[in-house]
Design an enzyme around this catalytic site. Structure first.
Site, PDB file in Angstrom:
ATOM      1  N   GLY A   1       0.832  -1.205   0.000  1.00 61.55           N
ATOM      2  CA  GLY A   1       0.000   0.000   0.000  1.00 61.55           C
ATOM      3  C   GLY A   1       0.863   1.249   0.000  1.00 61.55           C
ATOM      4  O   GLY A   1       0.406   2.328   0.386  1.00 61.55           O
TER       5      GLY A   1
ATOM      6  N   TYR B   1     -15.765  -4.971   5.798  1.00 62.00           N
ATOM      7  CA  TYR B   1     -14.455  -4.390   6.148  1.00 62.00           C
ATOM      8  C   TYR B   1     -14.096  -4.728   7.597  1.00 62.00           C
ATOM      9  O   TYR B   1     -12.973  -5.169   7.879  1.00 62.00           O
ATOM     10  CB  TYR B   1     -14.541  -2.882   5.943  1.00 62.00           C
ATOM     11  CG  TYR B   1     -13.309  -2.091   6.299  1.00 62.00           C
ATOM     12  CD1 TYR B   1     -12.170  -2.149   5.512  1.00 62.00           C
ATOM     13  CD2 TYR B   1     -13.302  -1.252   7.416  1.00 62.00           C
ATOM     14  CE1 TYR B   1     -11.046  -1.401   5.821  1.00 62.00           C
ATOM     15  CE2 TYR B   1     -12.193  -0.497   7.737  1.00 62.00           C
ATOM     16  CZ  TYR B   1     -11.059  -0.567   6.937  1.00 62.00           C
ATOM     17  OH  TYR B   1      -9.947   0.177   7.249  1.00 62.00           O
ATOM     18  N   ALA B   2     -15.064  -4.557   8.499  1.00 58.27           N
ATOM     19  CA  ALA B   2     -14.811  -4.843   9.911  1.00 58.27           C
ATOM     20  C   ALA B   2     -14.487  -6.321  10.109  1.00 58.27           C
ATOM     21  O   ALA B   2     -13.590  -6.675  10.890  1.00 58.27           O
ATOM     22  CB  ALA B   2     -16.025  -4.443  10.757  1.00 58.27           C
TER      23      ALA B   2
ATOM     24  N   ALA C   1     -13.162  -8.356   7.884  1.00 54.01           N
ATOM     25  CA  ALA C   1     -11.827  -8.614   7.335  1.00 54.01           C
ATOM     26  C   ALA C   1     -10.748  -8.103   8.286  1.00 54.01           C
ATOM     27  O   ALA C   1      -9.748  -8.783   8.534  1.00 54.01           O
ATOM     28  CB  ALA C   1     -11.693  -7.941   5.966  1.00 54.01           C
TER      29      ALA C   1
HETATM   30  N1  LIG Z   1      -7.238   6.295   6.374  1.00 53.89           N
HETATM   31  C1  LIG Z   1      -7.889   5.907   7.470  1.00 53.89           C
HETATM   32  O1  LIG Z   1      -8.597   6.682   8.126  1.00 53.89           O
HETATM   33  C2  LIG Z   1      -7.759   4.478   7.939  1.00 53.89           C
HETATM   34  C3  LIG Z   1      -8.303   4.136   9.183  1.00 53.89           C
HETATM   35  C4  LIG Z   1      -8.177   2.816   9.613  1.00 53.89           C
HETATM   36  C5  LIG Z   1      -7.498   1.894   8.836  1.00 53.89           C
HETATM   37  N2  LIG Z   1      -6.988   2.269   7.641  1.00 53.89           N
HETATM   38  C6  LIG Z   1      -6.277   1.250   6.859  1.00 53.89           C
HETATM   39  O2  LIG Z   1      -4.986   1.729   6.562  1.00 53.89           O
HETATM   40  C7  LIG Z   1      -4.547   1.205   5.317  1.00 53.89           C
HETATM   41  C8  LIG Z   1      -4.105   2.348   4.401  1.00 53.89           C
HETATM   42  O3  LIG Z   1      -5.184   3.267   4.242  1.00 53.89           O
HETATM   43  P1  LIG Z   1      -5.058   4.586   3.380  1.00 53.89           P
HETATM   44  O4  LIG Z   1      -5.933   5.589   3.988  1.00 53.89           O
HETATM   45  O5  LIG Z   1      -3.617   4.901   3.157  1.00 53.89           O
HETATM   46  O6  LIG Z   1      -5.730   4.095   2.012  1.00 53.89           O
HETATM   47  P2  LIG Z   1      -5.342   4.425   0.503  1.00 53.89           P
HETATM   48  O7  LIG Z   1      -6.511   4.059  -0.314  1.00 53.89           O
HETATM   49  O8  LIG Z   1      -4.795   5.797   0.380  1.00 53.89           O
HETATM   50  O9  LIG Z   1      -4.158   3.403   0.211  1.00 53.89           O
HETATM   51  C9  LIG Z   1      -4.377   2.026   0.082  1.00 53.89           C
HETATM   52  C10 LIG Z   1      -3.386   1.479  -0.928  1.00 53.89           C
HETATM   53  O10 LIG Z   1      -3.584   0.056  -1.026  1.00 53.89           O
HETATM   54  C11 LIG Z   1      -3.475  -0.296  -2.380  1.00 53.89           C
HETATM   55  N3  LIG Z   1      -4.245  -1.510  -2.639  1.00 53.89           N
HETATM   56  C12 LIG Z   1      -5.548  -1.741  -2.365  1.00 53.89           C
HETATM   57  N4  LIG Z   1      -5.903  -2.955  -2.795  1.00 53.89           N
HETATM   58  C13 LIG Z   1      -4.780  -3.509  -3.334  1.00 53.89           C
HETATM   59  C14 LIG Z   1      -4.507  -4.748  -3.966  1.00 53.89           C
HETATM   60  N5  LIG Z   1      -5.446  -5.682  -4.126  1.00 53.89           N
HETATM   61  N6  LIG Z   1      -3.248  -4.978  -4.406  1.00 53.89           N
HETATM   62  C15 LIG Z   1      -2.287  -4.037  -4.270  1.00 53.89           C
HETATM   63  N7  LIG Z   1      -2.495  -2.862  -3.698  1.00 53.89           N
HETATM   64  C16 LIG Z   1      -3.726  -2.592  -3.241  1.00 53.89           C
HETATM   65  C17 LIG Z   1      -4.068   0.885  -3.164  1.00 53.89           C
HETATM   66  O11 LIG Z   1      -3.601   0.901  -4.512  1.00 53.89           O
HETATM   67  C18 LIG Z   1      -3.587   2.065  -2.334  1.00 53.89           C
HETATM   68  O12 LIG Z   1      -2.360   2.581  -2.818  1.00 53.89           O
HETATM   69  C19 LIG Z   1      -5.711   0.377   4.770  1.00 53.89           C
HETATM   70  O13 LIG Z   1      -5.511  -0.974   5.103  1.00 53.89           O
HETATM   71  C20 LIG Z   1      -6.898   0.938   5.515  1.00 53.89           C
HETATM   72  O14 LIG Z   1      -7.945   0.000   5.615  1.00 53.89           O
HETATM   73  C21 LIG Z   1      -7.090   3.545   7.172  1.00 53.89           C
END
Ligand SMILES: NC(=O)c1ccc[n+]([C@@H]2O[C@H](COP(=O)([O-])OP(=O)(O)OC[C@H]3O[C@@H](n4cnc5c(N)ncnc54)[C@H](O)[C@@H]3O)[C@@H](O)[C@H]2O)c1
Length: 251
Positions: A14, A159-160, A162
């Site tokens: 990511g 999502y929760a 997972a």
């Molecule tokens: N932003 C928030 O408020 C928040 C809160 C709790 C948890 N999270 C978790 O933190 C992590 C990062 O979140 P974020 O806000 O940076 O999201 P984001 O969407 O900015 O980044 C997620 C990245 O994961 C990559 N990705 C998704 N599915 C993929 C796949 N199948 N193969 C390869 N790459 C893949 C996307 O291309 C993207 O670059 C995630 O797991 C999200 O669930 C985020």
């Protein structure tokens, strides 16, 4: 002055995303080399530029993390280049709002694949090398949704579920590999100040903050420092921890 992660080789999934990019840059600022793994190749290159600006080595590998064979090949390429991975940050993922009573099976499956199977695939590819070198740090990004049922966002059941799977995986794997010098921990972030929040209406933002005792969104830079802490030598005896970064939301 040498950083706390000098000489370590980190793999960040990511890494093209909001949190992954800040984590990659922060690890590099602490002296680690960083390989990014993501679907988004152009985004990975941007992140690699930020990593190199800290004088660290950067690699980028594009793969769909839900594809076991593609992940094996991508991680194999990184290991062939660098010899090993010392730190694995499983950060790829993301939610999609869908209400349970009308959810299509494909939506359910996509969420599990993106947020849980991806963690299996990447960790499965990296772990044999960590076991061989009898050391390693794995940090997974779960979510406070795994703990509190996604009260901040309605329609987050898949999502929760997972992310709760990520929590279970983290604890069980922590026990399984503890004697091999490998720690496995997870962050459980609440709402972060990432571009995903930019479209909040003032009402939505106020409702969100009402549920957070500190009345603050999480700062990605603060979250990245938690990753550094868990990856640093001093955290050798911390494993199986699920660390909320949620302003007290889950209390
Ligand atoms: N932003 C928030 O408020 C928040 C809160 C709790 C948890 N999270 C978790 O933190 C992590 C990062 O979140 P974020 O806000 O940076 O999201 P984001 O969407 O900015 O980044 C997620 C990245 O994961 C990559 N990705 C998704 N599915 C993929 C796949 N199948 N193969 C390869 N790459 C893949 C996307 O291309 C993207 O670059 C995630 O797991 C999200 O669930 C985020």
């Amino acid at each position: 002055m040498a950083g706390r992660l000098q000489g370590k080789r980190a793999l960040v999934t990511g890494a093209a995303g909001a949190l992954g990019r800040v984590i990659a840059e922060t690890l590099a600022a602490e002296g680690a080399d960083v390989a990014g793994l993501d679907l988004n190749g152009a985004g990975l290159e941007e992140t690699a530029g930020l990593v190199r600006a800290h004088g660290a080595r950067a690699l980028s590998a594009t793969a769909d993390l839900t594809d076991f064979d593609a992940v094996q090949a991508a991680v194999g390429g990184i290991v062939a280049e660098w010899g090993a991975v010392d730190i694995l940050l499983n950060g790829a993922g993301g939610g999609a709002v869908s209400f349970f009573h009308e959810m299509a099976p494909e939506t359910w499956q996509t969420q599990l694949d993106r947020n849980l199977t991806s963690v299996f695939n990447v960790t499965r590819a990296v772990l044999p090398g960590m076991i061989e070198q009898r050391s390693g740090r794995i940090v997974n990004i779960a979510s406070i949704a795994a703990v509190s049922g996604g009260r901040l966002v309605r329609g987050a059941t898949a999502y929760a579920a997972a992310k709760a799977g990520v929590v279970g995986l983290t604890k069980a794997l922590a026990i399984e590999v503890a004697e091999q010098g490998i720690t496995v921990n997870a962050l459980a972030p609440g709402a972060q100040a990432t571009p995903g929040r930019d479209n909040d209406t003032p009402e939505r933002r106020a409702a969100l903050l009402d549920q957070i005792p500190t009345r603050l969104l999480g700062e990605p830079e603060h979250l990245a420092q938690a990753v550094v802490f868990l990856a640093a030598p001093e955290a050798v005896n911390i494993t199986g921890l699920i660390l909320p970064l949620d302003g007290g939301h889950s209390i």
